[in-house]
Each structure stands twice: as C-alpha cells, then as structure tokens.
Design a protein around this motif. Sequence first.
Motif, PDB file in Angstrom:
ATOM      1  N   ASP A  56      29.096   6.422   0.393  1.00 23.53           N
ATOM      2  CA  ASP A  56      28.895   5.369  -0.515  1.00 23.53           C
ATOM      3  C   ASP A  56      27.683   4.659   0.201  1.00 23.53           C
ATOM      4  N   ASP A  57      27.677   4.344   1.306  1.00 19.42           N
ATOM      5  CA  ASP A  57      26.852   3.562   2.088  1.00 19.42           C
ATOM      6  C   ASP A  57      25.140   4.132   2.074  1.00 19.42           C
ATOM      7  N   LEU A  58      25.193   5.545   2.006  1.00 18.14           N
ATOM      8  CA  LEU A  58      23.864   5.933   1.713  1.00 18.14           C
ATOM      9  C   LEU A  58      23.724   5.989   0.470  1.00 18.14           C
ATOM     10  N   ASN A  59      24.247   5.908  -0.520  1.00 13.60           N
ATOM     11  CA  ASN A  59      23.900   6.083  -2.014  1.00 13.60           C
ATOM     12  C   ASN A  59      23.325   4.541  -2.179  1.00 13.60           C
ATOM     13  N   ASN A  60      24.077   3.542  -1.633  1.00 11.94           N
ATOM     14  CA  ASN A  60      23.535   2.283  -1.603  1.00 11.94           C
ATOM     15  C   ASN A  60      22.013   2.252  -1.219  1.00 11.94           C
ATOM     16  N   LEU A  61      21.917   2.707  -0.016  1.00 17.44           N
ATOM     17  CA  LEU A  61      20.517   2.745   0.423  1.00 17.44           C
ATOM     18  C   LEU A  61      19.599   3.375  -0.526  1.00 17.44           C
ATOM     19  N   ALA A  62      20.034   4.541  -0.901  1.00 18.91           N
ATOM     20  CA  ALA A  62      19.072   5.289  -1.951  1.00 18.91           C
ATOM     21  C   ALA A  62      18.836   4.378  -3.067  1.00 18.91           C
ATOM     22  N   HIS A  63      19.668   3.537  -3.731  1.00 17.24           N
ATOM     23  CA  HIS A  63      19.470   2.520  -4.793  1.00 17.24           C
ATOM     24  C   HIS A  63      18.704   1.376  -4.387  1.00 17.24           C
ATOM     25  N   ILE A  64      18.675   1.027  -3.175  1.00 16.55           N
ATOM     26  CA  ILE A  64      17.766  -0.020  -2.536  1.00 16.55           C
ATOM     27  C   ILE A  64      16.397   0.534  -2.393  1.00 16.55           C
ATOM     28  N   VAL A  65      16.127   1.623  -1.754  1.00 12.82           N
ATOM     29  CA  VAL A  65      14.862   2.278  -1.765  1.00 12.82           C
ATOM     30  C   VAL A  65      14.276   2.609  -3.114  1.00 12.82           C
ATOM     31  N   ALA A  66      15.080   3.225  -4.183  1.00 16.96           N
ATOM     32  CA  ALA A  66      14.566   3.561  -5.420  1.00 16.96           C
ATOM     33  C   ALA A  66      13.990   2.327  -6.034  1.00 16.96           C
ATOM     34  N   GLY A  67      14.633   0.852  -5.923  1.00 17.04           N
ATOM     35  CA  GLY A  67      14.003  -0.311  -6.194  1.00 17.04           C
ATOM     36  C   GLY A  67      12.751  -0.747  -5.829  1.00 17.04           C
ATOM     37  N   TRP A  68      12.478  -0.190  -4.760  1.00 18.26           N
ATOM     38  CA  TRP A  68      10.998  -0.649  -4.053  1.00 18.26           C
ATOM     39  C   TRP A  68       9.722  -0.078  -5.178  1.00 18.26           C
ATOM     40  N   PRO A  69       8.831  -0.678  -5.315  1.00 19.40           N
ATOM     41  CA  PRO A  69       7.677  -0.496  -5.983  1.00 19.40           C
ATOM     42  C   PRO A  69       6.931   0.707  -5.452  1.00 19.40           C
ATOM     43  N   HIS A  70       6.724   1.738  -6.177  1.00 22.56           N
ATOM     44  CA  HIS A  70       5.983   3.083  -5.659  1.00 22.56           C
ATOM     45  C   HIS A  70       4.473   3.098  -6.520  1.00 22.56           C
ATOM     46  N   GLU A  71       3.675   3.734  -5.676  1.00 21.30           N
ATOM     47  CA  GLU A  71       2.495   3.804  -6.322  1.00 21.30           C
ATOM     48  C   GLU A  71       2.469   5.468  -6.591  1.00 21.30           C
ATOM     49  N   PRO A  72       1.937   5.883  -7.600  1.00 22.27           N
ATOM     50  CA  PRO A  72       2.007   7.275  -7.973  1.00 22.27           C
ATOM     51  C   PRO A  72       0.605   7.689  -6.871  1.00 22.27           C
ATOM     52  N   ALA A  73       0.949   8.961  -6.403  1.00 22.08           N
ATOM     53  CA  ALA A  73      -0.108   9.590  -5.818  1.00 22.08           C
ATOM     54  C   ALA A  73      -1.379   9.806  -6.492  1.00 22.08           C
ATOM     55  N   GLN A  74      -2.618   9.441  -6.092  1.00 26.90           N
ATOM     56  CA  GLN A  74      -3.843   9.542  -6.894  1.00 26.90           C
ATOM     57  C   GLN A  74      -4.706  10.683  -6.138  1.00 26.90           C
ATOM     58  N   PRO A  75      -5.467  11.427  -6.976  1.00 22.23           N
ATOM     59  CA  PRO A  75      -6.427  12.192  -6.395  1.00 22.23           C
ATOM     60  C   PRO A  75      -7.385  11.734  -5.446  1.00 22.23           C
ATOM     61  N   GLU A  76      -7.754  12.367  -4.283  1.00 21.32           N
ATOM     62  CA  GLU A  76      -8.493  11.948  -3.193  1.00 21.32           C
ATOM     63  C   GLU A  76      -9.803  11.378  -3.788  1.00 21.32           C
ATOM     64  N   GLY A  77     -10.378  10.318  -3.481  1.00 17.36           N
ATOM     65  CA  GLY A  77     -11.618   9.652  -3.555  1.00 17.36           C
ATOM     66  C   GLY A  77     -11.310   8.720  -4.665  1.00 17.36           C
ATOM     67  N   GLU A  78     -10.334   8.653  -5.429  1.00 21.35           N
ATOM     68  CA  GLU A  78     -10.146   7.487  -6.616  1.00 21.35           C
ATOM     69  C   GLU A  78      -9.566   6.439  -5.943  1.00 21.35           C
ATOM     70  N   ALA A  79     -10.020   5.230  -6.356  1.00 21.33           N
ATOM     71  CA  ALA A  79      -9.417   3.770  -5.680  1.00 21.33           C
ATOM     72  C   ALA A  79      -8.291   3.565  -6.177  1.00 21.33           C
ATOM     73  N   SER A  80      -7.249   3.103  -5.571  1.00 17.73           N
ATOM     74  CA  SER A  80      -6.018   3.233  -5.781  1.00 17.73           C
ATOM     75  C   SER A  80      -5.756   1.676  -6.473  1.00 17.73           C
ATOM     76  N   GLN A  81      -4.739   1.443  -7.396  1.00 12.85           N
ATOM     77  CA  GLN A  81      -4.579   0.249  -7.981  1.00 12.85           C
ATOM     78  C   GLN A  81      -3.254  -0.344  -7.605  1.00 12.85           C
ATOM     79  N   LYS A  82      -3.538  -1.643  -7.101  1.00  6.26           N
ATOM     80  CA  LYS A  82      -2.408  -2.017  -6.489  1.00  6.26           C
ATOM     81  C   LYS A  82      -1.288  -2.650  -7.430  1.00  6.26           C
ATOM     82  N   SER A  83      -0.010  -2.246  -7.100  1.00  2.00           N
ATOM     83  CA  SER A  83       1.017  -2.926  -7.992  1.00  2.00           C
ATOM     84  C   SER A  83       1.112  -4.447  -7.929  1.00  2.00           C
TER      85      SER A  83
END
Length: 172
Positions: A128-155
């Motif tokens: 249960d505690d590890l599932n809580n951890l997974a839920h917390i991490v899933a709520g972090w904003p994540h940027e999609p991986a972008q091809p090399e050389g492209e400027a990343s857009q900040k969330s």
Amino acid sequence: MYQAKAAVTVPAEIGEVWTYISDYQNFDRFMSHIQRVEMIGDRTSQWQLGGPLGIPVTWKAVTTVMDPARELAWQSIEGDIKTHGSILLEPDGGGTRVSVDLEYAPPGGVVGEAFAKIFANPQKMLEDDLNNLAHIVAGWPHEPAQPEGEASQKSSTPNPLESELVEKSNEP
C-alpha cells in the motif's frame, strides 16, 4: 521479526525518484504509519510511528548504504523498535522500479501486543505504501521526451525536484 518485500514501477526517471526517496523526511508522505522523520546528523535520523493506543513508537536509525540513484539502506541503532531495510532503484522501461526490503521487531509488553495486532500484515502495508509512492510520483509534471536538438518546452507547473536537478547538472 516481521519481514516484507515489495516493488513498484513509478513513472519517473531514476534521478527524480532518488532525490525524493533519499530524503527520509518524505517518507511520511507515502508511508501511512510514519508520522515524522527528522535528520539529526549526516547519517542519523529520528523516526516516529503512529503506534497502538495513541502511543508513538520512536527509534533512531543510521544510513548504512547511500549509493546515489541506486541503493539506500538503514538500520536502527536505538529506540522502541529494531528495524533494518533497503531500497533499490533500477531503470524499468520509461520509469523506475523501486524495490523495498524491510524487517522489524516490534516493542515488547502490552504496547508490543497491540502493535502486533495493528501491524499484523507488513506485506500489505508495504505494498500500500509503495502504491502511495507511485500515486505521488504519477502526479509530478513530466515532460515528454523530445528528439535531440529540439528546444524543450517548460511545463507551466514546476516539478518540485526540477530546480535542484537543474542546479546540479549546471555545476562545473
């Protein structure tokens, strides 16, 4: 002695997960029975667990392994409970596998008997505690991986770990 082993894959890079996991003071955010963890030295921490009958269970632990972005381990050195355990991080697809192995011996006497009843299923509690951890991490904003050389857009929503990780990567 009670023992539990469990693992979960969380949707974040190892560095992000390590930054969160290696700060014991975050444990009360995902571990349901931990009330507080305070660092009292470089490797020593003071833990407080919500114990039976409203009586807190406390102990001091020392970090025995600190292998950045790989493994964290600890062992109690004094207090109401004897415990030791470890957390291992491994890449897993686009995320990180978090594996936890822990053992503890509850206090003795009447408090110990009540403790044993409340914490009778440490395996389920850890899962249960590890599932809580997974839920917390899933709520972090994540940027999609972008091809090399492209400027990343900040969330527009900052990642609570991002500034620390950026600062570290910009250090000489």
